[in-house]
Design a protein around this motif. Sequence first.
Motif, PDB file in Angstrom:
ATOM      1  N   ALA A 193     -23.734  36.057  22.386  1.00  0.00           N
ATOM      2  CA  ALA A 193     -25.159  36.374  22.696  1.00  0.00           C
ATOM      3  C   ALA A 193     -25.177  38.151  22.966  1.00  0.00           C
ATOM      4  CB  ALA A 193     -26.263  35.424  23.981  1.00  0.00           C
ATOM      5  N   ALA A 194     -24.705  38.969  23.804  1.00  0.00           N
ATOM      6  CA  ALA A 194     -24.472  39.839  24.383  1.00  0.00           C
ATOM      7  C   ALA A 194     -24.790  40.701  23.009  1.00  0.00           C
ATOM      8  CB  ALA A 194     -24.258  40.473  25.396  1.00  0.00           C
ATOM      9  N   LEU A 195     -23.373  40.385  22.430  1.00  0.00           N
ATOM     10  CA  LEU A 195     -23.355  41.066  21.090  1.00  0.00           C
ATOM     11  C   LEU A 195     -24.295  41.035  20.294  1.00  0.00           C
ATOM     12  CD1 LEU A 195     -19.916  40.342  20.612  1.00  0.00           C
ATOM     13  CD2 LEU A 195     -20.711  42.476  21.025  1.00  0.00           C
ATOM     14  N   LYS A 196     -24.897  39.726  19.701  1.00  0.00           N
ATOM     15  CA  LYS A 196     -25.873  39.076  19.117  1.00  0.00           C
ATOM     16  C   LYS A 196     -27.194  40.699  19.080  1.00  0.00           C
ATOM     17  CE  LYS A 196     -25.490  34.923  17.345  1.00  0.00           C
ATOM     18  NZ  LYS A 196     -25.186  33.611  17.323  1.00  0.00           N
ATOM     19  N   SER A 197     -28.110  40.722  20.490  1.00  0.00           N
ATOM     20  CA  SER A 197     -29.520  40.811  20.943  1.00  0.00           C
ATOM     21  C   SER A 197     -28.640  42.528  21.388  1.00  0.00           C
ATOM     22  CB  SER A 197     -29.247  40.468  22.505  1.00  0.00           C
ATOM     23  OG  SER A 197     -29.764  38.951  21.821  1.00  0.00           O
ATOM     24  N   ARG A 198     -27.493  42.832  21.098  1.00  0.00           N
ATOM     25  CA  ARG A 198     -27.472  44.284  21.046  1.00  0.00           C
ATOM     26  C   ARG A 198     -28.145  45.034  20.689  1.00  0.00           C
ATOM     27  NH1 ARG A 198     -24.696  42.753  16.940  1.00  0.00           N
ATOM     28  NH2 ARG A 198     -24.392  44.621  14.950  1.00  0.00           N
ATOM     29  N   THR A 199     -28.697  46.163  21.660  1.00  0.00           N
ATOM     30  CA  THR A 199     -29.953  47.676  21.255  1.00  0.00           C
ATOM     31  C   THR A 199     -29.380  48.678  21.273  1.00  0.00           C
ATOM     32  OG1 THR A 199     -30.350  47.472  23.991  1.00  0.00           O
ATOM     33  CG2 THR A 199     -31.618  45.377  22.632  1.00  0.00           C
ATOM     34  N   ALA A 200     -29.799  49.791  20.985  1.00  0.00           N
ATOM     35  CA  ALA A 200     -29.730  51.814  20.826  1.00  0.00           C
ATOM     36  C   ALA A 200     -29.940  51.637  22.141  1.00  0.00           C
ATOM     37  CB  ALA A 200     -31.034  52.011  20.250  1.00  0.00           C
ATOM     38  N   PHE A 201     -28.938  52.437  22.221  1.00  0.00           N
ATOM     39  CA  PHE A 201     -28.323  53.301  23.683  1.00  0.00           C
ATOM     40  C   PHE A 201     -29.352  54.957  23.183  1.00  0.00           C
ATOM     41  CE2 PHE A 201     -25.380  55.420  26.882  1.00  0.00           C
ATOM     42  CZ  PHE A 201     -25.587  55.230  27.771  1.00  0.00           C
TER      43      PHE A 201
END
Length: 201
Positions: A193-201
Amino acid sequence: MSKAIAGPEIERLIQLLARVPGLGPRSARRAALHLIKKKEQLFAPLSSAMAEALERVRICSTCGNVDTSDPCTICTDPRRDGATIIVVEDVSDLWALERAGAMNARYHVLGGTLSPLDGVGPDDLNIKGLVSRVAEGGVSEIILAVNATVEGQTTAHYITDQMAGMDVKVTRLAHGVPVGGELDYLDEGTLAAALKSRTAF
């Protein structure tokens, strides 16, 4: 059949305490004994507080929160952002979000999740009330703060479908790595879920 260990009044107290979530028969016996030992300091004030709560506590007809007034203090607070409604499964979830103090929005308590296996359908939840609130206007965003369970996600999808055609943005809580979490200790579902919902850093 277990033998009664005390008088009927104490047995009844133990049986009622055992129905409270988180208390089994053994914990209920310990709690009852503690209350009896602290009769003046704890039992009497607790009994009085429970009687007062029984008399005064109401369910908010707008959002489903529990309070001593209807509508509740959150719904009547003019400082709240009425354009944002956070949808939760239960009042305990509302309280958890309030403790976090992350948003100054209004809430809507569903009273559970859709679960066909348990016979819980849309009419058993406070979904119609949510649709009515959005239909009245003034709401620009619905935040689905439901649990990341199969039932929670099913409920989220159903609500999203109900909002189709309405001028409202439907969002959900991000899922993934908790603050301070170490990857090695997380389950595979959380990592995915964390990989799917990744955001720009």
